[in-house]
Design a protein around this motif. Structure first.
Motif, short mmCIF file in Angstrom:
data_model
loop_
_atom_site.label_atom_id
_atom_site.label_comp_id
_atom_site.label_asym_id
_atom_site.label_seq_id
_atom_site.Cartn_x
_atom_site.Cartn_y
_atom_site.Cartn_z
N LEU A 433 0.85 -1.21 0.00
CA LEU A 433 0.00 0.00 0.00
C LEU A 433 0.88 1.25 0.00
O LEU A 433 0.60 2.22 -0.72
CB LEU A 433 -0.91 -0.01 1.23
N LYS A 434 1.95 1.21 0.78
CA LYS A 434 2.90 2.32 0.83
C LYS A 434 3.51 2.56 -0.56
O LYS A 434 3.66 3.70 -1.01
CB LYS A 434 4.00 2.01 1.85
N MET A 495 1.73 9.88 16.71
CA MET A 495 0.54 10.74 16.82
C MET A 495 0.96 12.21 16.88
O MET A 495 0.35 13.07 16.25
CB MET A 495 -0.26 10.38 18.08
N ASP A 496 2.04 12.46 17.62
CA ASP A 496 2.55 13.84 17.70
C ASP A 496 3.00 14.32 16.33
O ASP A 496 2.75 15.47 15.95
CB ASP A 496 3.72 13.92 18.70
N ARG A 497 3.70 13.45 15.58
CA ARG A 497 4.19 13.85 14.25
C ARG A 497 3.03 14.16 13.31
O ARG A 497 3.09 15.09 12.50
CB ARG A 497 5.06 12.74 13.65
N MET A 498 1.94 13.37 13.43
CA MET A 498 0.77 13.63 12.57
C MET A 498 0.09 14.93 12.96
O MET A 498 -0.36 15.68 12.10
CB MET A 498 -0.21 12.45 12.65
N SER A 507 -0.05 7.76 5.68
CA SER A 507 1.17 7.04 6.05
C SER A 507 1.07 6.59 7.50
O SER A 507 1.50 5.48 7.87
CB SER A 507 2.40 7.92 5.87
N GLY A 508 0.50 7.46 8.32
CA GLY A 508 0.35 7.16 9.74
C GLY A 508 -0.52 5.94 9.99
O GLY A 508 -0.23 5.13 10.88
N LEU A 509 -1.59 5.80 9.21
CA LEU A 509 -2.47 4.63 9.36
C LEU A 509 -1.74 3.33 9.02
O LEU A 509 -1.88 2.32 9.71
CB LEU A 509 -3.70 4.79 8.46
#
Length: 534
Positions: A433-434, A495-498, A507-509
């Motif tokens: 997916l990436k 989470m902080d980066r998002m 990308s986070g997911l």
């Protein structure tokens, strides 16, 4: 001989072949997908396979087409070699229908048939009727080609060199070789037979000389199935070998019988005076005779093909129990546990390899490696199912409580190793997916995943290394706690980066899904390590 006769011969041949192809394709379209279903399902016995082979080949007018389908089914694992033998025999009988059609000698109305077929195919919209029109058109062109070939070859009667050539191939061996070579080139025994019938109708060759050429046609037609088996599984190659063996052995038997019994005289006595009809009947007689004689030995043909083409496919070897022998009659609890342990360690090795490949895909995606992950997952599923089944069968043996606990422990181990494989596959899917969506991981994210991977690799090494039981449990517990701490910290940091917009939400997911898979993998490794016996 004027060159116009050669043009006529080539044109007649083109009409004949094209007509036969049209008729064959039209019949297959009329039958639709049902042909494949009949072949796939109605093969529970050699006799049923024989009838299916006759019926399907009579419909599509191509023994090569039927055999190629069968090779494909065996290659796909939908059919065994034993099931294929009956269909191959039936295909040889079914293909004689074309010769019998040619022997009807309806050349005078062939242009009318071609016109009717053309009209139906061109102007009728209903698909089934349209395909039927194609069959009629093909039949008309076939007979027109036959007539054109016959008339173009009539001057050859005057050429002594051609007559001498035909006399020479009346020799059994030369006749068989000539027939095999011609059909191998054309790749259609029915077309070769049609040419022979055209030559015979002009009085250029008799039935005695023709019968050995007919044997060669049956051998030559095997080239199509042999070519279709190149690059396929061993069993598919063995299926093509059965086709060759059947026709080769049938020819040897026929030649031996012909030395003592005047087969040509018998065929002449039951046939019309038309040479094409006699040749068609000889072709039918050969294939029925070979089938009647060899069908009781169908299993031995399959075994002979296995003897000739030895070994196993890589996939066949992988999809098998390499240490456990389910057919073993004498069993002893301690010995069987040793075999089960070996198979379980084989599973662990595959799971370790799959984990490494799936993690490599995150940094550098390769389609071949991605497919390897799924292939290995299939092996893990196979081993889990079959080792578990074997363990359940062994539990009925006489053993003490400690031994019984070891058996049930290995049942849990193979289940957990299979689940490690599931999560490795999940990581690979995230990597794809990436790749597909061109998602970007931050440098921090990659470092975090590498840290978890290193600890999980250490846990795997701990499981497969011989260590005192307590030391092994302590090390596994230590790294298990470390990974859980890593995962908690890395989730929060991500989470902080998002939130700060440093990392893309999509990308986070994927990153979160990968972390969850890694967390589950360490939990299952910990379970396996506590239970495994070195």
């Amino acid at each position: 001989m004027p060159i116009t006769y050669i043009f006529g011969l080539l044109g007649g041949f083109a009409f004949f072949i094209y007509g036969m192809d049209l008729m064959s394709a039209g019949l297959e379209l009329v039958a639709g997908d049902r042909l494949h279903k009949w072949i796939e399902k109605m093969t529970s016995s050699t006799l049923k396979g024989l009838l299916v082979g006759i019926g399907v080949t009579a419909l599509i007018q191509s023994s090569s087409g039927t055999t190629v389908m069968v090779v494909g089914f065996v290659n796909a694992g939908l059919m065994t070699i034993e099931q294929a033998v009956g269909i191959i025999m039936g295909a040889n009988i079914g293909t004689t229908i074309t010769g019998q059609l040619v022997a009807l000698d309806i050349s005078s109305i062939a242009p009318l048939l071609a016109f009717i077929g053309f009209f139906i195919r061109k102007f009728i919209k209903k698909p089934t009727v349209k395909y039927l029109g194609q069959v009629i058109l093909g039949l008309g062109l076939l007979f027109m080609g036959m007539q054109l070939m016959s008339s173009s070859m009539s001057p050859l009667r005057e050429y002594e060199g051609f007559r001498n050539l035909l006399i020479s191939i009346s020799n059994p061996l030369l006749g068989i070789i000539a027939g095999a070579v011609i059909t191998a080139i054309i790749q259609a025994s029915a077309a070769s037979l049609g040419i022979l019938q055209a030559i015979a109708n002009e009085g250029l060759i008799g039935l005695h000389g023709s019968m050995y050429i007919i044997c060669g046609f049956n051998i030559g037609t095997c080239i199509t199935s042999v070519l279709s088996s190149i690059g396929t599984s061993k069993n598919a190659q063995r299926t093509a070998a059965v086709h060759v063996l059947f026709n080769l052995i049938g020819t040897i038997i026929f030649v031996i019988i012909a030395q003592f019994i005047p087969i040509d005289k018998f065929i002449e006595s039951i046939s019309r005076a038309l040479p094409a009809a006699q040749i068609a009947n000889m072709h039918t007689f050969f294939n029925i005779m070979a089938t009647v004689i060899l069908i009781p030995f169908s299993k031995y043909l399959a075994k002979l093909s296995t003897f000739i083409i030895r070994g196993k496919d890589k996939e066949q070897e992988e999809m098998s129990l390499q240490y456990i022998n389910p057919k073993k009659t004498m069993r002893e609890a301690a010995t069987e546990l040793t075999d089960i342990r070996a198979e379980a360690h084989r599973m662990i090795d595959i799971a370790i390899a799959n984990f490494k490949i799936s993690m490599d895909l995150i940094s550098k995606f390769e389609e071949e490696k991605y497919e390897t992950v799924f292939h290995n997952e299939k092996i893990l599923n196979f081993l889990n199912s079959n080792i578990t089944r074997y363990i359940i069968g062994c539990l009925s043996m006489e053993m003490d409580e400690n031994m019984a606990a070891n058996y049930t422990g290995y049942m849990r181990i193979v289940r957990d190793v299979e689940r490690i494989g599931d999560h490795a596959k999940s990581i690979a899917e995230g990597a794809k997916l990436k790749e597909d969506k061109k998602l970007i991981y931050t440098e921090e994210s990659i470092k975090e995943l590498n840290a978890v991977q290193t600890s999980i690799s250490t846990m795997f090494n701990t499981v497969i290394t011989e260590l005192p039981s307590q030391e092994k449990k302590d090390r596994l517990k230590f790294f298990s706690n470390r990974i859980e701490a890593y995962v908690d910290d890395y989730r929060n940091e991500h989470m902080d980066r998002m939130r700060l917009g440093v990392c893309d939400p999509e990308s986070g997911l994927v990153f979160e899904k990968t972390l969850s898979a890694l967390e589950r993998i360490q939990a299952y490794i910990y379970n396996v390590g506590k239970l495994i016996i070195n």
